[in-house]
Design an enzyme around this catalytic site. Structure first.
Site, PDB file in Angstrom:
ATOM      1  CG  ASP A 193     -46.320  -2.395  -5.855  1.00  0.00           C
ATOM      2  OD1 ASP A 193     -46.959  -1.368  -5.528  1.00  0.00           O
ATOM      3  OD2 ASP A 193     -46.328  -2.865  -6.999  1.00  0.00           O
ATOM      4  CD  GLU A 194     -39.997  -6.257  -2.835  1.00  0.00           C
ATOM      5  OE1 GLU A 194     -39.825  -7.160  -3.669  1.00  0.00           O
ATOM      6  OE2 GLU A 194     -39.056  -5.668  -2.244  1.00  0.00           O
ATOM      7  CG  LEU A 195     -41.502   1.264   1.497  1.00  0.00           C
ATOM      8  CD1 LEU A 195     -40.349   0.763   2.357  1.00  0.00           C
ATOM      9  CD2 LEU A 195     -41.142   2.624   0.903  1.00  0.00           C
TER      10      LEU A 195
END
Length: 332
Positions: free
Chosen positions: A75-77
């Site tokens: 999700d951060e990516l």
């Protein structure tokens, strides 16, 4: 958390107590302001980590063997990719004992773990598709790679990462770009006059849209910004970053360039000049067309900047100009 420079995206259970701890120490020793999840207040959610990405100038995505076991990493990516797409973040992929092709093609154990995560989240296929796209996207960027069994130590690998981050931050400080989508191009919304396409800048990790002139008689490109992002008392030049297709025509007459600086007290400084562009026709490289230069005022008294490149001639049909954007570059 003001002044944040680097966000680190990594699989904590695997890397936190060894490689990442050493990397954090090295980055901070180099006076680079970094953020990792352990810096966040206890009990905060993923949403707060995504805000930290938005506040950063650079993101390090550290791909390792267990990376695809974490939904949070992925999700951060996705957010990193979105910020890169908007031209607001530079992403640097770090391949820690995993090959870029394994990440890109989701091969072996790395890919199996991703597919397991996909199955566990099959109710949200939009989310999992974004994960896959982000993984593929990041492998197309020039990164830093520690090959397993190469003999290279973690310490020397970390030195290479720190050097890369320092180079990116220095480049960002020396210049910034307003890309074509954020400036006003007359008739840019008309496909018969201009077409839009996307290019990927591998070195700084940004995907950007560029505008290509198909045919116009009146050409007008304009935009504005402020000096708030610039280093005070530093000389900057403002340039239109363009190139020309091999069969471009209509550039044997000069274009008019204007740069206007409006100070805090509403006084203005204006520079005007003309430039012949036909010598650039057919060049494969981007070229800088200078509109003017100025010294950045103090941070507490930012100035407004406006810039224009135009040619108004009903007798000259113009084609083949490709516009990347407008850059502010520090003058040595």
């Amino acid at each position: 958390m003001e002044g944040l420079q680097v966000f680190i995206n990594f699989r904590g259970d695997e890397l936190r107590l060894n490689f990442v701890d050493s990397l954090v120490i090295a980055l901070r020793a180099a006076r680079i302001k970094i953020f990792i999840d352990s810096d966040e207040q206890a009990g905060r959610t993923l949403r707060h980590l995504l805000v930290r990405i938005d506040q950063s100038k650079v993101a390090l995505a550290i791909f390792s063997k267990e990376y695809t076991t974490s939904t949070w990493c992925l999700d951060e990516l996705v957010r990193i990719k979105e910020r890169m797409d908007d031209g607001k973040l530079t992403g640097i992929p770090i391949f820690y004992k995993v090959d870029p092709s394994v990440v890109s093609n989701l091969e072996g154990d790395f890919g199996d773990k991703f597919r397991r995560l996909q199955r566990e989240n099959q109710h949200d296929q939009v989310r999992t598709q974004k994960w896959k796209e982000a993984l593929t996207y990041m492998t197309g960027i020039v990164g830093v790679h520690l090959r397993e069994g190469s003999g290279q130590t973690d310490n020397s690998f970390i030195e290479a990462i720190v050097a890369r981050v320092q180079a990116v931050l220095a480049e960002n400080a020396a210049s910034f770009m307003i890309y074509a989508k954020r400036i006003e191009i007359e008739h840019a919304d008309k496909p018969e006059n201009w077409t839009w396409s996307s290019i990927h800048e591998a070195q700084n990790g940004k995907a950007i849209d560029i505008a290509t002139l198909k045919e116009v008689y009146w050409m007008n490109i304009t935009g504005n910004s402020t000096t708030s992002k610039l280093t005070p008392e530093t000389m900057y030049k403002v340039v239109f970053v363009v190139k020309f297709e091999e069969d471009a025509i209509g550039w044997h007459k000069p274009v008019n360039l204007t740069l206007t600086l409006t100070m805090r007290d509403n006084t203005t400084i204006q520079q005007k000049q003309t430039c012949l562009l036909d010598t650039y026709v057919g060049d494969e490289e981007w070229v800088d067309i200078k509109a003017g230069e100025f010294v950045a005022p103090p941070k507490e008294a930012p100035a407004r900047i406006s810039f224009t490149m135009c040619q108004h001639d009903d007798t000259v049909r113009k084609t083949g100009l490709v516009v990347k954007g407008v850059a502010f570059r520090a003058v040595d």
